[in-house]
Design a protein around this motif. Structure first.
Motif, PDB file in Angstrom:
ATOM      1  N   LYS A  36       0.835  -1.197   0.000  1.00  0.00           N
ATOM      2  CA  LYS A  36       0.000   0.000   0.000  1.00  0.00           C
ATOM      3  C   LYS A  36       0.868   1.245   0.000  1.00  0.00           C
ATOM      4  O   LYS A  36       2.018   1.193   0.433  1.00  0.00           O
ATOM      5  CB  LYS A  36      -0.919  -0.021   1.221  1.00  0.00           C
ATOM      6  N   PRO A  37       0.323   2.367  -0.468  1.00  0.00           N
ATOM      7  CA  PRO A  37       1.143   3.580  -0.522  1.00  0.00           C
ATOM      8  C   PRO A  37       1.647   3.948   0.868  1.00  0.00           C
ATOM      9  O   PRO A  37       0.886   3.907   1.833  1.00  0.00           O
ATOM     10  CB  PRO A  37       0.175   4.649  -1.044  1.00  0.00           C
ATOM     11  N   LYS A 179       8.304   5.512  -6.265  1.00  0.00           N
ATOM     12  CA  LYS A 179       7.075   5.268  -5.501  1.00  0.00           C
ATOM     13  C   LYS A 179       7.304   4.118  -4.529  1.00  0.00           C
ATOM     14  O   LYS A 179       6.683   4.022  -3.496  1.00  0.00           O
ATOM     15  CB  LYS A 179       5.951   4.873  -6.457  1.00  0.00           C
ATOM     16  N   VAL A 180       8.195   3.213  -4.955  1.00  0.00           N
ATOM     17  CA  VAL A 180       8.481   2.042  -4.133  1.00  0.00           C
ATOM     18  C   VAL A 180       9.985   1.929  -3.971  1.00  0.00           C
ATOM     19  O   VAL A 180      10.740   2.091  -4.923  1.00  0.00           O
ATOM     20  CB  VAL A 180       7.941   0.755  -4.814  1.00  0.00           C
ATOM     21  N   LEU A 181      10.420   1.663  -2.739  1.00  0.00           N
ATOM     22  CA  LEU A 181      11.834   1.430  -2.498  1.00  0.00           C
ATOM     23  C   LEU A 181      11.979  -0.003  -1.995  1.00  0.00           C
ATOM     24  O   LEU A 181      11.314  -0.400  -1.040  1.00  0.00           O
ATOM     25  CB  LEU A 181      12.349   2.414  -1.443  1.00  0.00           C
ATOM     26  N   ILE A 182      12.820  -0.780  -2.673  1.00  0.00           N
ATOM     27  CA  ILE A 182      13.069  -2.137  -2.203  1.00  0.00           C
ATOM     28  C   ILE A 182      14.454  -2.169  -1.581  1.00  0.00           C
ATOM     29  O   ILE A 182      15.451  -1.877  -2.235  1.00  0.00           O
ATOM     30  CB  ILE A 182      12.977  -3.160  -3.358  1.00  0.00           C
ATOM     31  N   ALA A 183      14.512  -2.462  -0.291  1.00  0.00           N
ATOM     32  CA  ALA A 183      15.787  -2.472   0.426  1.00  0.00           C
ATOM     33  C   ALA A 183      16.111  -3.911   0.789  1.00  0.00           C
ATOM     34  O   ALA A 183      15.429  -4.522   1.603  1.00  0.00           O
ATOM     35  CB  ALA A 183      15.688  -1.597   1.669  1.00  0.00           C
ATOM     36  N   LEU A 205      13.281   9.604   6.584  1.00  0.00           N
ATOM     37  CA  LEU A 205      13.013   9.738   5.151  1.00  0.00           C
ATOM     38  C   LEU A 205      11.578   9.343   4.812  1.00  0.00           C
ATOM     39  O   LEU A 205      10.946   9.930   3.950  1.00  0.00           O
ATOM     40  CB  LEU A 205      13.987   8.868   4.351  1.00  0.00           C
ATOM     41  N   ARG A 206      11.089   8.351   5.532  1.00  0.00           N
ATOM     42  CA  ARG A 206       9.709   7.925   5.297  1.00  0.00           C
ATOM     43  C   ARG A 206       8.739   9.035   5.647  1.00  0.00           C
ATOM     44  O   ARG A 206       7.770   9.272   4.945  1.00  0.00           O
ATOM     45  CB  ARG A 206       9.403   6.728   6.203  1.00  0.00           C
ATOM     46  N   ARG A 207       9.012   9.683   6.775  1.00  0.00           N
ATOM     47  CA  ARG A 207       8.142  10.795   7.179  1.00  0.00           C
ATOM     48  C   ARG A 207       8.179  11.895   6.134  1.00  0.00           C
ATOM     49  O   ARG A 207       7.167  12.478   5.781  1.00  0.00           O
ATOM     50  CB  ARG A 207       8.607  11.360   8.530  1.00  0.00           C
ATOM     51  N   MET A 211       7.299   7.340   0.640  1.00  0.00           N
ATOM     52  CA  MET A 211       7.194   6.267  -0.354  1.00  0.00           C
ATOM     53  C   MET A 211       6.928   4.928   0.364  1.00  0.00           C
ATOM     54  O   MET A 211       7.108   4.809   1.566  1.00  0.00           O
ATOM     55  CB  MET A 211       8.465   6.152  -1.195  1.00  0.00           C
ATOM     56  N   ALA A 212       6.488   3.952  -0.421  1.00  0.00           N
ATOM     57  CA  ALA A 212       6.272   2.617   0.133  1.00  0.00           C
ATOM     58  C   ALA A 212       7.611   1.874   0.113  1.00  0.00           C
ATOM     59  O   ALA A 212       8.394   2.025  -0.820  1.00  0.00           O
ATOM     60  CB  ALA A 212       5.242   1.866  -0.693  1.00  0.00           C
TER      61      ALA A 212
END
Lengths: 334, 345
Positions: A36-37, A179-183, A205-207, A211-212
């Motif tokens: 989800k976003p 829009k999406v970050l995969i770590a 950074l999320r705040r 991004m999702a």
């Protein structure tokens, strides 16, 4: 799984098979999930459980020679990533979906400066001029907390410490406002005090950017601190998916339960003896016909050996792929 | 440093291990990497001393130096009553059976061209005169002890998983009935569920054979599980050494406090409530350590004195040693205020 239409990433029935000399290895078996976003989805599992391969399959990072990726759909931004052309996929990677790899030393190019590597996606994906890309690169390095950003652009990766390199990797992944970050295990190679810095940075950074994030790790402690939902993988399948608090308070799958009991803690009571999960994770030479955890499971009964459990919903947003019910200690009635 | 009666099995005093740096066309000696800089510790018989710290703090070098795998720069090491700090190679070789090592990477520390029986039996060939069948019998015994199936004796290391390979390394270390084993990050390369198996095995073997371990690890929660006493290293020095529960419940040195605070809690509710101490910056280079306290560049409590005078490593409570100017002398005098400080996080 995709009842929520607003999901930024919607994966359905993803399967990845590697052709090897010893036969086909089924690394990802019918994985479905959505993102989800703005949420942070944690992915946990042992090495070889298919967590990295799942994420790499989504965005076509495995190459086409040895890996066969199939599935119903991987919907992202109005496209099905399984069907789009290589050029379109290339445009998505880096711009729409950012990727942070585990080892910041091997994923940065040692012969180019950090500034060059940071500016490259900006110029390719965003079409920025050199000057614009440069000022954006400085901005990004400042965003991830690197002091003296302007000067450090002309430094090479070896001139950065491990934690700093990982910050550079994060800056790079964030450069095109994905829009999406995969770590993928972004803090595993780092020391605890540096890991704490990176976790703090990610929360911030999320705040700021909202991004999702998909966060792959084997460290349940890290997950507990940052994730909104957690997906537990075993044998290339999702065995349990739940909101983080629910997963830790009411784990359903025997594997999740065992995992939570094997981790020692630095606080609280200390157990005299560590709980172990006997045996080894499986290597799947065929699509699962039985529960892939059954060989190591203390609760396995005959049904587990004859059929592969499907994921069933047991509470809001909480599902598990297991025939055993921890509440009753017997088979789950469906 | 020990509080128990009798001599400790291993005594280390003022151990220094400096690696010279040469530079320029004449390869002039321009400085030293002070990997281990003046550490002292005791390890009692059948106890486990945990040695923790971040990468590059010198914990592995310390472990290797204690076994004299290096020619040490300065200091003395006594193992089981014998001073080994200055003995020559040949004599050292005869002492090796008493002290062994388990390495981090079981893939790299096993010869890929030797069978399991060959690997485990090699120390027996080197140090004992056994017949072929006696040797094989001993190899089988060792394989039983570490939980490897005897039928695997003729296989090669690549046929095993990480956890099983580590078991082979452990069997090899046990072959000569050692008293003292240095475990250098034995579980770092293994998966969580396999780590617990290996740690339990190490504990069982310790009980069975009365082994003494120096357990080097960066995993603070595992060390809490296995160690009796714990030493914390930072930039080549021991900053705190205490019995396990003391150290984890009442860490005195600011670095230990920060290190413990940085370990995430596997519980989302408690983790959200916990206050973290986030250290800024990175560890300085051991070739150019700061003047005064080594930790002064990152310490949240550092004052002028820390940048001028190196704090002495001293006993502040029974069995609890630390090197910090602010511990023991000023506000933290007895156990009570410290315990109070722990309550407000």
């Amino acid at each position: 799984m995709s009842e929520n239409g607003a999901a930024v990433l919607d994966v359905k029935d993803l399967r990845t098979v590697f052709e090897t000399g010893q036969g086909a290895i089924h690394a990802v078996n019918s994985v479905s999930f959505d993102l989800k976003p703005g949420e942070l989805l944690g992915v946990v599992g042992e090495s070889g459980s298919g967590k990295s391969v799942t994420m790499m399959s989504l965005i076509g990072l495995l190459g086409t020679t040895a890996a066969i990726v199939e599935g119903a759909h991987v919907n992202f931004d109005g496209m099905d990533l399984l069907k789009v052309s290589e050029d379109d996929l290339r445009a998505v990677r880096g711009a729409g979906i950012g990727f942070v790899f585990q080892d910041p030393m091997t994923s940065l190019n040692p012969v180019f400066t950090v500034g060059f590597q940071l500016m490259e996606p900006l110029r390719n994906h965003m079409g920025m001029s050199k000057a614009a890309a440069r000022s954006r690169a400085v901005e990004l390095l400042e965003l991830v907390g690197i002091a003296d950003a302007e000067k450090r652009l002309s430094d090479y990766p070896h001139q950065f410490s491990g934690g700093m390199r990982q910050r550079v990797m994060i800056a790079m992944a964030l450069s095109c406002d994905p829009k999406v970050l995969i770590a993928d295990e972004p803090t595993t190679a780092l020391d605890v005090t540096i890991q704490a810095q990176i976790l703090e940075l990610m929360k911030e950074l999320r705040r700021k950017l909202g991004m999702a994030i998909v966060w792959i790790t084997h460290d349940l402690g890290v997950i507990a601190g940052i994730a909104d939902r957690v997906m537990v993988m075993y044998g290339g399948q999702i065995v349990e998916l739940a909101p983080v608090i629910q997963l830790f308070e009411n784990p359903q799958h025997p594997y999740t339960r065992a995992l939570l009991q094997t981790v020692p803690s630095v606080r609280g009571s200390r157990t005299e003896r560590l709980r172990v999960i006997e045996g080894q994770p499986p290597i799947l030479f065929s699509p699962p016909q039985k529960c892939s955890y059954s060989a190591r499971c203390n609760h396995a009964f005959d049904r587990c050996l004859s059929a592969d459990p499907k994921r069933i919903r047991i509470a809001d947003g909480h599902d598990v792929a297991c025939f055993w019910d921890p509440e009753t200690g017997g088979p789950r009635d469906e | 440093m020990s509080d128990t009666g009798g001599q400790p099995l291993v005594q280390v005093r003022g151990l220094k291990m400096h690696f010279p740096i040469y530079a320029g066309i004449f390869r002039r000696h321009v400085g030293d990497i002070k990997a281990v800089d003046d550490i002292s510790l005791d390890i009692n018989e059948s106890e486990t001393l945990g040695l923790v710290g971040e990468s590059g703090c010198g914990k592995s070098t310390a472990g290797r130096a204690v076994l004299r795998l290096y020619d040490i720069t300065d200091g003395s090491i006594t193992v089981d009553g014998t001073d080994i700090s200055d003995v020559d190679k040949e004599k050292l070789r005869h002492l090796r059976p008493k002290m062994q090592m388990i390495f981090q990477d079981p893939q790299a520390s096993l010869n890929p061209r030797m069978t399991v029986a060959g690997i485990i039996g090699e120390p027996l060939v080197e140090h004992m005169s056994l017949s072929r069948s006696e040797r094989l019998e001993r190899v089988y015994q060792l394989m039983d002890a570490v939980g490897l199936n005897r039928s695997f004796a003729d296989r090669y290391p690549h046929e095993f998983s990480g956890g099983q390979r580590q078991r082979i390394g452990i069997a090899r270390a046990l072959a000569l009935n050692p008293k003292f084993i240095v475990c250098d990050e034995p579980i770092a390369a293994l998966d969580v569920s396999i780590q617990a198996q290996v740690v339990n095995l190490l504990e069982d073997l310790q009980e069975q054979f009365g082994l003494t371990y120096l357990f080097i690890s960066h995993d603070l929660s595992m060390v809490r599980h296995i160690a009796d006493r714990v030493a914390v290293m930072y930039l080549g020095k021991i900053v705190e050494l205490a019995p396990r529960d003391d150290l984890y419940e009442r860490p005195l040195h600011p670095y230990t406090q920060a290190l413990l605070s940085a370990v995430p809690e596997p519980d989302p509710v408690r983790e959200a409530e916990r206050k973290h101490i986030i250290l800024t910056g990175d560890v300085p280079s051991p070739s150019n350590a700061p003047i005064g306290c080594n930790f002064c560049t990152r310490c949240p409590r550092a004052e002028q004195i820390c940048r001028e005078i190196e704090p002495e490593f001293r006993q502040v409570e029974k069995g609890h040693y630390t090197a910090c100017h602010f511990v023991g002398d000023t506000e933290i005098k007895t156990a009570e205020p410290t315990a109070g400080e722990r309550v407000k996080p």
